[in-house]
Motif scaffolding. Structure first.
Motif, mmCIF file in Angstrom:
data_model
loop_
_atom_site.group_PDB
_atom_site.id
_atom_site.type_symbol
_atom_site.label_atom_id
_atom_site.label_comp_id
_atom_site.label_asym_id
_atom_site.label_seq_id
_atom_site.Cartn_x
_atom_site.Cartn_y
_atom_site.Cartn_z
ATOM 1 N N THR A 20 0.858 -1.174 0.000
ATOM 2 C CA THR A 20 0.000 0.000 0.000
ATOM 3 C C THR A 20 0.898 1.228 0.000
ATOM 4 N N VAL A 21 0.657 2.145 -0.923
ATOM 5 C CA VAL A 21 1.547 3.292 -1.106
ATOM 6 C C VAL A 21 0.750 4.589 -1.018
ATOM 7 N N ILE A 22 1.223 5.503 -0.186
ATOM 8 C CA ILE A 22 0.612 6.831 -0.089
ATOM 9 C C ILE A 22 1.655 7.870 -0.478
ATOM 10 N N PRO A 23 1.505 8.522 -1.637
ATOM 11 C CA PRO A 23 2.445 9.575 -2.036
ATOM 12 C C PRO A 23 2.189 10.855 -1.224
ATOM 13 N N PHE A 24 3.241 11.644 -1.052
ATOM 14 C CA PHE A 24 3.108 12.938 -0.380
ATOM 15 C C PHE A 24 4.076 13.925 -1.028
ATOM 16 N N PRO A 25 3.770 15.225 -1.003
ATOM 17 C CA PRO A 25 4.637 16.211 -1.669
ATOM 18 C C PRO A 25 5.937 16.444 -0.917
ATOM 19 N N THR A 26 6.995 16.678 -1.675
ATOM 20 C CA THR A 26 8.297 17.042 -1.112
ATOM 21 C C THR A 26 8.726 18.391 -1.682
ATOM 22 N N GLU A 27 9.847 18.905 -1.195
ATOM 23 C CA GLU A 27 10.312 20.249 -1.568
ATOM 24 C C GLU A 27 11.650 20.148 -2.297
ATOM 25 N N HIS A 28 11.610 20.245 -3.618
ATOM 26 C CA HIS A 28 12.805 20.076 -4.440
ATOM 27 C C HIS A 28 12.626 20.900 -5.707
ATOM 28 N N ASP A 29 13.720 21.170 -6.418
ATOM 29 C CA ASP A 29 13.633 21.970 -7.637
ATOM 30 C C ASP A 29 13.255 21.081 -8.828
ATOM 31 N N ALA A 30 12.052 20.543 -8.761
ATOM 32 C CA ALA A 30 11.546 19.656 -9.789
ATOM 33 C C ALA A 30 10.074 19.988 -10.023
ATOM 34 N N ASN A 31 9.480 19.395 -11.073
ATOM 35 C CA ASN A 31 8.125 19.759 -11.482
ATOM 36 C C ASN A 31 7.070 19.443 -10.426
ATOM 37 N N GLU A 32 7.091 18.233 -9.915
ATOM 38 C CA GLU A 32 6.087 17.816 -8.932
ATOM 39 C C GLU A 32 6.663 16.663 -8.107
ATOM 40 N N PRO A 33 7.671 16.948 -7.300
ATOM 41 C CA PRO A 33 8.354 15.867 -6.572
ATOM 42 C C PRO A 33 7.490 15.307 -5.453
ATOM 43 N N VAL A 34 7.665 14.028 -5.194
ATOM 44 C CA VAL A 34 6.915 13.366 -4.133
ATOM 45 C C VAL A 34 7.831 12.413 -3.368
ATOM 46 N N GLY A 35 7.388 12.052 -2.169
ATOM 47 C CA GLY A 35 7.945 10.939 -1.430
ATOM 48 C C GLY A 35 6.853 9.899 -1.290
#
Length: 253
Positions: free
Chosen positions: A112-127
């Protein structure tokens, strides 16, 4: 369930979480030919591939992975940004949702995977927060200067510990890096102090492994980072390097 590190640096990132019957791949930043031995060349066990963002050291081999017919999951921004790495007729599966509204959870085999936003110089980065009945909760967070979320039920953690502020400043003063590189590292990656604060902000009571990933060779010190975080948390701490294999069950047994 085990974790195997294929690569964890600016030269390329890839990790395998697997048991006898199924595997989940994290990142597509290294040639899949180097991933195959970790899978005993059994591609059929791969349930999916998670990609955090479009930079080459994380998505540079996207087309190769897709060419093997593996399902790749990434944000819409990542898919758009990484299109230059994909010369196949296949496309990744776009995450549903957004940074603002949140992402929908995925069921990828037994994961089971839950994506979440991260802070990086990319278009739409996630963890990704990953749960499996064997591993418990896994936090996978890389290439982010800060983590806004807190995570429950953690058993294993893969977290960026990229640089120390002191060494970064020393390298700037010594002329080893320029001002633009200095700013980019600070605004895109997790430093030792913030990494430690992030860990302390979460419930580590049931955590078995903390794995420090994407540590900079020039701006960090892997041994110092490992010793400092192990002392502060009282947990088993490892620094990711190619070939590292760890028991990634939710207990040490």
């Amino acid at each position: 369930m085990t974790l195997q590190v294929i690569g964890s640096s600016s030269e390329g990132n890839a990790y395998v979480i697997q048991n006898v019957g199924e595997a989940l791949l994290l990142e597509a930043g290294i040639s899949f030919k180097k991933v195959l031995p970790a899978l005993d060349y059994d591609v059929s066990k791969v349930q999916g591939v998670l990609v955090t963002h479009e930079h080459g050291d994380h998505a540079g081999h996207l087309g190769e992975v897709l060419g093997y017919g593996l399902p790749v999951f990434a944000s819409k921004g990542t898919i758009a940004g990484a299109q230059k790495f994909n010369r196949t007729d296949y496309q990744p599966v776009a995450l549903e949702g957004s940074r603002e509204s949140g992402y929908q959870r995925l069921q990828i085999g037994g994961f089971t995977v839950i994506p979440f936003p991260t802070e990086h110089d990319a278009n739409e980065p996630v963890g990704f927060y990953i749960w499996h009945e064997e591993t418990g909760g896994i936090l996978f967070a890389t290439d982010t200067y800060y983590l806004k979320n807190r995570f429950a039920g953690l058993s294993n953690i893969l977290i960026e510990c990229n640089y120390s502020q002191e060494k970064l400043e020393a390298n700037l003063i010594a002329g080893k890096i320029d001002a633009a590189r200095y700013r980019r590292v600070r605004e895109s990656h997790l430093n030792y102090t913030t990494c430690l604060e992030t860990l302390k902000a979460n419930d580590l009571s049931k955590v078995y492994n903390i794995v420090l990933i994407h540590t900079s060779r020039d701006n960090g010190n892997a041994l110092t980072f490992r010793e400092g975080i192990a002392k502060a948390t009282g947990k088993t701490v490892s620094v990711a390097k190619p070939g590292l294999v760890l028991n990634f069950n939710k207990t040490p047994f």
